[in-house]
Design an enzyme around this catalytic site. Structure first.
Site, PDB file in Angstrom:
ATOM      1  N   LEU A   1       0.863  -1.180   0.000  1.00 39.14           N
ATOM      2  CA  LEU A   1       0.000   0.000   0.000  1.00 39.14           C
ATOM      3  C   LEU A   1       0.898   1.227   0.000  1.00 39.14           C
ATOM      4  O   LEU A   1       1.830   1.315   0.802  1.00 39.14           O
ATOM      5  CB  LEU A   1      -0.888   0.039   1.251  1.00 39.14           C
ATOM      6  CG  LEU A   1      -2.258  -0.633   1.218  1.00 39.14           C
ATOM      7  CD1 LEU A   1      -2.995  -0.356   2.528  1.00 39.14           C
ATOM      8  CD2 LEU A   1      -3.095  -0.154   0.057  1.00 39.14           C
ATOM      9  N   ASP A   2       0.633   2.188  -0.880  1.00 38.74           N
ATOM     10  CA  ASP A   2       1.408   3.422  -0.875  1.00 38.74           C
ATOM     11  C   ASP A   2       1.319   4.083   0.496  1.00 38.74           C
ATOM     12  O   ASP A   2       0.296   3.961   1.185  1.00 38.74           O
ATOM     13  CB  ASP A   2       0.882   4.386  -1.944  1.00 38.74           C
ATOM     14  CG  ASP A   2       1.182   3.913  -3.361  1.00 38.74           C
ATOM     15  OD1 ASP A   2       2.083   3.071  -3.525  1.00 38.74           O
ATOM     16  OD2 ASP A   2       0.504   4.381  -4.302  1.00 38.74           O
TER      17      ASP A   2
END
Length: 307
Positions: free
Chosen positions: A40-41
């Site tokens: 996940l960024d």
């Protein structure tokens, strides 16, 4: 904490990387065998399943679909395709009805080709794209096929140029790329304003937990309550039950098991391309196998407690 095998569903905060979460869990549970199921960024919040112990070996057999709720800001293009990047162009957005906007969204439903953002973890000649981008190198990324199973227009704010979407998609889909490309299709620009992942790999945010709560659980000696057993994450896979000690011994020594449809739970589907989870009569997980092409034997692919 005694049982360290299974999955923790982390509710990731903004600013924390997926690897940061893994490092914290390793430290909290005092184990090196920890891995996440997909990056996940840092600016994305929400569901981040983390595998612990032997569960790390089963990550590839989890469901691959993911669901997001995100906001797209029209009128702005950045070098990262999200609001946190450097603005490289600005353009007015069109006056458009909800119905017409939803028609444009049809271009993103089903199987589509998308070019990942240049600031991404995609490999380019052995190096991550984001590293090349930060070094101001010139390079191009090839389009990749992804699947958008569901794309729902939740809200359209015409005044501020903000689109809110719910997206159910395959692994490898970049929502930032959808934001960028939707802006282009609307003869404007677009970037991702904010994003939350509400489900991933069969896990939902309703089962997620903050890392701070895990710390409290360890202090209160009940942190194991947060761990989801590996077998519970494999409910989508057909089940083979081994009742005989002879068959279990064959399995744990890496030998094939003769296929018998009576060993399967009723209603299971199977072919030689789908994984099969193997359990004993107590429903303890023994591993993963595949049918051979002749559909006569089940060959071990992943064996727990191998002898």
């Amino acid at each position: 904490m005694e049982n360290k095998d299974g999955f923790l569903v982390i509710n990731k905060d903004k600013g924390c990387t997926s690897h940061d979460c893994v490092k914290q869990i390793r430290k909290l549970l005092n184990t090196r065998k920890v891995g996440h199921t997909g990056t996940l960024d840092p600016e994305v919040i929400g569901t981040l399943p983390i595998a612990i112990g032997s569960a790390t070996r089963f990550i590839q057999y989890l469901p691959q679909g993911k669901t997001y709720i995100g906001q797209i800001k029209l009128g702005i293009r950045t070098n990262t395709d999200d609001i946190h990047g450097e603005i490289i162009n600005q353009k007015c957005w069109p006056k458009i009805s909800d119905e017409k906007l939803d028609q444009y969204l049809n271009k993103f439903r089903g199987l589509i080709k998308q070019i990942p953002p240049k600031v991404s973890s995609v490999h380019v000649n052995g190096e991550r794209a984001y590293k090349k981008s930060f070094n101001n190198e010139n390079f191009e990324l090839a389009p990749r096929e992804v699947k958008i199973d569901e794309l729902i227009l939740m809200k359209w704010d015409q005044i501020n140029g903000i689109i809110e979407l719910k997206i159910n998609c395959s692994a490898g889909t970049y929502i930032r790329a959808i934001a960028r490309d939707l802006g282009e299709i609307l003869n404007s620009e677009g970037c991702l304003l904010q994003l939350k992942r509400i489900s991933a790999c069969g896990f939902h945010e309703k089962n997620s937990i903050k890392i701070s709560d895990i710390k409290k659980g360890i202090d209160q000696k009940n942190a194991s309550n947060f761990i989801i057993p590996t077998i519970s994450a494999l409910n989508h896979i057909s089940t083979l039950i081994l009742n005989k000690e002879e068959d279990i011994n064959f399995w744990q020594t890496g030998r094939a098991i003769k296929f018998d449809i009576n060993y399967f739970n009723e209603g299971n589907n199977f072919d030689n391309k789908k994984p099969i989870k193997v359990v004993d009569k107590r429903k303890m997980l023994l591993g993963i196998g595949f049918l051979n092409k002749e559909l006569t034997n089940i060959n071990p692919k992943l064996v727990l407690n191998a002898k």
